[in-house]
Design an enzyme around this catalytic site. Structure first.
Site, PDB file in Angstrom:
ATOM      1  N   LYS A  44     -85.597  12.739 -32.581  1.00 41.94           N
ATOM      2  CA  LYS A  44     -84.819  13.438 -31.553  1.00 41.94           C
ATOM      3  C   LYS A  44     -85.478  13.409 -30.174  1.00 41.94           C
ATOM      4  O   LYS A  44     -85.283  14.303 -29.355  1.00 41.94           O
ATOM      5  CB  LYS A  44     -84.524  14.892 -31.971  1.00 41.94           C
ATOM      6  CG  LYS A  44     -83.903  15.043 -33.362  1.00 41.94           C
ATOM      7  CD  LYS A  44     -82.759  14.084 -33.629  1.00 41.94           C
ATOM      8  CE  LYS A  44     -81.542  14.340 -32.764  1.00 41.94           C
ATOM      9  NZ  LYS A  44     -80.506  13.272 -32.950  1.00 41.94           N
ATOM     10  N   THR A  91     -82.180   6.719 -29.941  1.00 42.69           N
ATOM     11  CA  THR A  91     -80.943   5.954 -29.805  1.00 42.69           C
ATOM     12  C   THR A  91     -80.789   5.439 -28.373  1.00 42.69           C
ATOM     13  O   THR A  91     -80.378   4.300 -28.147  1.00 42.69           O
ATOM     14  CB  THR A  91     -79.735   6.835 -30.190  1.00 42.69           C
ATOM     15  OG1 THR A  91     -79.929   7.288 -31.536  1.00 42.69           O
ATOM     16  CG2 THR A  91     -78.426   6.067 -30.100  1.00 42.69           C
ATOM     17  N   TRP A  92     -81.157   6.270 -27.440  1.00 42.15           N
ATOM     18  CA  TRP A  92     -81.067   5.923 -26.022  1.00 42.15           C
ATOM     19  C   TRP A  92     -81.936   4.706 -25.698  1.00 42.15           C
ATOM     20  O   TRP A  92     -81.462   3.719 -25.147  1.00 42.15           O
ATOM     21  CB  TRP A  92     -81.496   7.138 -25.205  1.00 42.15           C
ATOM     22  CG  TRP A  92     -81.249   7.049 -23.727  1.00 42.15           C
ATOM     23  CD1 TRP A  92     -80.457   6.142 -23.074  1.00 42.15           C
ATOM     24  CD2 TRP A  92     -81.787   7.910 -22.722  1.00 42.15           C
ATOM     25  NE1 TRP A  92     -80.471   6.391 -21.722  1.00 42.15           N
ATOM     26  CE2 TRP A  92     -81.280   7.463 -21.474  1.00 42.15           C
ATOM     27  CE3 TRP A  92     -82.639   9.021 -22.750  1.00 42.15           C
ATOM     28  CZ2 TRP A  92     -81.614   8.100 -20.275  1.00 42.15           C
ATOM     29  CZ3 TRP A  92     -82.957   9.647 -21.551  1.00 42.15           C
ATOM     30  CH2 TRP A  92     -82.449   9.181 -20.330  1.00 42.15           C
ATOM     31  N   HIS A 104     -90.342   6.220 -36.783  1.00 38.93           N
ATOM     32  CA  HIS A 104     -90.726   7.573 -36.364  1.00 38.93           C
ATOM     33  C   HIS A 104     -92.145   7.877 -36.849  1.00 38.93           C
ATOM     34  O   HIS A 104     -92.613   9.014 -36.711  1.00 38.93           O
ATOM     35  CB  HIS A 104     -89.787   8.626 -36.956  1.00 38.93           C
ATOM     36  CG  HIS A 104     -88.407   8.655 -36.360  1.00 38.93           C
ATOM     37  ND1 HIS A 104     -88.169   8.523 -35.011  1.00 38.93           N
ATOM     38  CD2 HIS A 104     -87.184   8.837 -36.942  1.00 38.93           C
ATOM     39  CE1 HIS A 104     -86.854   8.610 -34.791  1.00 38.93           C
ATOM     40  NE2 HIS A 104     -86.245   8.796 -35.936  1.00 38.93           N
ATOM     41  N   SER A 156     -83.196  20.049 -30.553  1.00 35.74           N
ATOM     42  CA  SER A 156     -82.392  18.899 -30.954  1.00 35.74           C
ATOM     43  C   SER A 156     -82.549  18.606 -32.450  1.00 35.74           C
ATOM     44  O   SER A 156     -81.578  18.312 -33.153  1.00 35.74           O
ATOM     45  CB  SER A 156     -82.793  17.673 -30.129  1.00 35.74           C
ATOM     46  OG  SER A 156     -81.928  16.603 -30.386  1.00 35.74           O
ATOM     47  N   TYR A 186     -89.103  11.105 -21.842  1.00 35.81           N
ATOM     48  CA  TYR A 186     -87.662  11.377 -21.836  1.00 35.81           C
ATOM     49  C   TYR A 186     -87.246  12.024 -20.509  1.00 35.81           C
ATOM     50  O   TYR A 186     -86.221  11.659 -19.918  1.00 35.81           O
ATOM     51  CB  TYR A 186     -87.354  12.320 -23.001  1.00 35.81           C
ATOM     52  CG  TYR A 186     -85.897  12.638 -23.211  1.00 35.81           C
ATOM     53  CD1 TYR A 186     -85.121  11.896 -24.100  1.00 35.81           C
ATOM     54  CD2 TYR A 186     -85.279  13.709 -22.555  1.00 35.81           C
ATOM     55  CE1 TYR A 186     -83.783  12.197 -24.318  1.00 35.81           C
ATOM     56  CE2 TYR A 186     -83.944  14.013 -22.761  1.00 35.81           C
ATOM     57  CZ  TYR A 186     -83.205  13.259 -23.641  1.00 35.81           C
ATOM     58  OH  TYR A 186     -81.884  13.560 -23.854  1.00 35.81           O
ATOM     59  N   PHE A 188     -75.656   9.032 -21.011  1.00 30.63           N
ATOM     60  CA  PHE A 188     -75.243   9.853 -22.152  1.00 30.63           C
ATOM     61  C   PHE A 188     -73.723   9.891 -22.292  1.00 30.63           C
ATOM     62  O   PHE A 188     -73.178   9.765 -23.389  1.00 30.63           O
ATOM     63  CB  PHE A 188     -75.795  11.282 -22.011  1.00 30.63           C
ATOM     64  CG  PHE A 188     -75.494  12.145 -23.210  1.00 30.63           C
ATOM     65  CD1 PHE A 188     -76.290  12.083 -24.341  1.00 30.63           C
ATOM     66  CD2 PHE A 188     -74.392  12.999 -23.213  1.00 30.63           C
ATOM     67  CE1 PHE A 188     -76.001  12.860 -25.457  1.00 30.63           C
ATOM     68  CE2 PHE A 188     -74.101  13.782 -24.327  1.00 30.63           C
ATOM     69  CZ  PHE A 188     -74.910  13.714 -25.449  1.00 30.63           C
ATOM     70  N   MET A 240     -74.633  12.792 -30.971  1.00 29.78           N
ATOM     71  CA  MET A 240     -74.945  12.776 -29.532  1.00 29.78           C
ATOM     72  C   MET A 240     -74.524  14.153 -29.019  1.00 29.78           C
ATOM     73  O   MET A 240     -73.360  14.374 -28.697  1.00 29.78           O
ATOM     74  CB  MET A 240     -74.159  11.673 -28.819  1.00 29.78           C
ATOM     75  CG  MET A 240     -74.341  10.280 -29.376  1.00 29.78           C
ATOM     76  SD  MET A 240     -75.781   9.412 -28.750  1.00 29.78           S
ATOM     77  CE  MET A 240     -75.468   9.352 -27.000  1.00 29.78           C
ATOM     78  N   ARG A 241     -75.463  15.088 -28.970  1.00 30.26           N
ATOM     79  CA  ARG A 241     -75.095  16.486 -28.749  1.00 30.26           C
ATOM     80  C   ARG A 241     -75.059  16.863 -27.270  1.00 30.26           C
ATOM     81  O   ARG A 241     -74.009  17.194 -26.727  1.00 30.26           O
ATOM     82  CB  ARG A 241     -76.064  17.390 -29.523  1.00 30.26           C
ATOM     83  CG  ARG A 241     -75.604  18.827 -29.693  1.00 30.26           C
ATOM     84  CD  ARG A 241     -76.628  19.642 -30.458  1.00 30.26           C
ATOM     85  NE  ARG A 241     -77.877  19.719 -29.720  1.00 30.26           N
ATOM     86  CZ  ARG A 241     -78.190  20.675 -28.840  1.00 30.26           C
ATOM     87  NH1 ARG A 241     -77.323  21.642 -28.577  1.00 30.26           N
ATOM     88  NH2 ARG A 241     -79.343  20.661 -28.202  1.00 30.26           N
ATOM     89  N   GLY A 282     -78.156  15.753 -24.793  1.00 32.98           N
ATOM     90  CA  GLY A 282     -78.941  14.781 -24.039  1.00 32.98           C
ATOM     91  C   GLY A 282     -79.439  15.304 -22.702  1.00 32.98           C
ATOM     92  O   GLY A 282     -79.423  14.597 -21.701  1.00 32.98           O
TER      93      GLY A 282
END
Length: 312
Positions: free
Chosen positions: A60, A64-65, A125, A155, A210, A246, A273-274, A276
């Site tokens: 998290k 994915t980004w 991970h 997340s 991030y 996003f 994808m909550r 971001g």
């Protein structure tokens, strides 16, 4: 659940796919999915290739980004090529090992990676101490993204609520304690980020934050491009920035896990994808929790030069 055949299954598996949630196993003090633990010797003997690019993150933290950014750079902004398969099929997840069934979970990460031609982009991970040794031996390139612990916790909590392949997180106050104790999949956040921060001194690691990516995506994507030895013109770079935002990715079925069955991820509970964002922890932490967290954080991060921004 009718999606999953329950013939010839052990009771624990049956329970897992009839509403029960799996527990985690453990390797060298680090909690990991049980299927991963049972495949551990195979994962450890994984053969990296010198031109592998390994995307490394704590869960998290923007995995994915960064995966979609890397793929778009590799495909030189060609959107059709980036739609060739779901993201989790484009970049094999090294330590992913599926339970003996159901087949909808697909082949293991090791098998997926073996089948890919070079140069490969892979994902993990794993903390530094659990990485298959061949990655170090082959002097691979590592791309690490770190996200502040408070947002990671929030997340991860929402992800565990909807992901049926991880334990139920319990209530927010319970999870708050669990996360600080490092009793979550892939181990403590603190050791994970510190380990990779140290690894950059002796290995080819691009360490990104991030928060920096949210603040100035173009600047950070340019760093990734240079690290990969790829050079895109400004127009293509702008296209990459736009299509990895996003808002765009949330509606991209090749990255938002829309095709993943409800038995694996129930996105009606919380979308994959909550949000971001940076600073969503403020909507979850109580004042007391924040004070407790900050004291604990200071103790655990005292031995590193690594610093994070908790808000922008």
């Amino acid at each position: 659940n009718p999606v999953v055949s329950l013939e010839n299954l052990g009771s624990s598996t049956e329970e897992k796919y009839l509403g029960g949630r799996p527990e985690l196993g453990e390797v060298e003090g680090i909690l990991l999915p049980k299927a991963t633990c049972s495949e551990w010797s195979r994962i450890q003997s994984f053969q990296a290739r010198p031109d592998d690019l390994l995307i490394c993150t704590y869960p998290k933290a923007g995995t994915t980004w960064i995966q979609e950014i890397v793929d778009m750079i590799q495909q030189e902004g060609d959107l059709d090529k980036c739609q060739r398969a779901p993201l989790h099929h484009r970049h094999p997840f090294v330590e992913w090992a599926r339970p003996p069934q159901p087949s909808e979970l697909g082949p293991s990460g090791v098998d997926q990676a073996k089948a890919l031609p070079s140069p490969r982009t892979l994902k993990t991970h794993l903390p530094v101490k659990l990485l298959p040794p061949s990655f170090w031996e082959q002097n691979c390139k590592f791309l690490y993204v770190a996200r502040n612990a408070k947002d990671c916790m929030v997340s991860y909590y929402h992800f565990q609520r909807m992901s049926k392949v991880l334990p139920d997180p319990g209530s927010w106050p319970e999870y708050f304690q669990t996360f600080m104790a490092g009793r979550v999949g892939w181990g403590p956040w603190y050791n994970h980020v510190k380990g990779w921060w140290k690894a950059k001194d002796s290995h080819c690691v691009l360490f990104l934050f991030y928060e920096d990516m949210k603040e100035d995506p173009k600047r950070e994507i340019r760093k990734v491009m240079q690290f990969m030895g790829k050079y895109l013109d400004e127009t293509t770079l702008d296209k990459v920035v736009h299509h990895t935002s996003f808002e765009i990715m949330k509606d991209n079925h090749m990255v938002n896990r829309a095709g993943v069955p409800l038995t694996i991820m129930d996105q009606s509970i919380s979308p994959f994808m909550r949000k971001g964002t940076v600073g969503d922890w403020k909507n979850h932490f109580t004042v007391a929790q924040n004070e407790i967290f900050d004291i604990d954080y200071k103790n655990k991060m005292v031995d590193t030069s690594l610093t994070f921004r908790m808000e922008l």
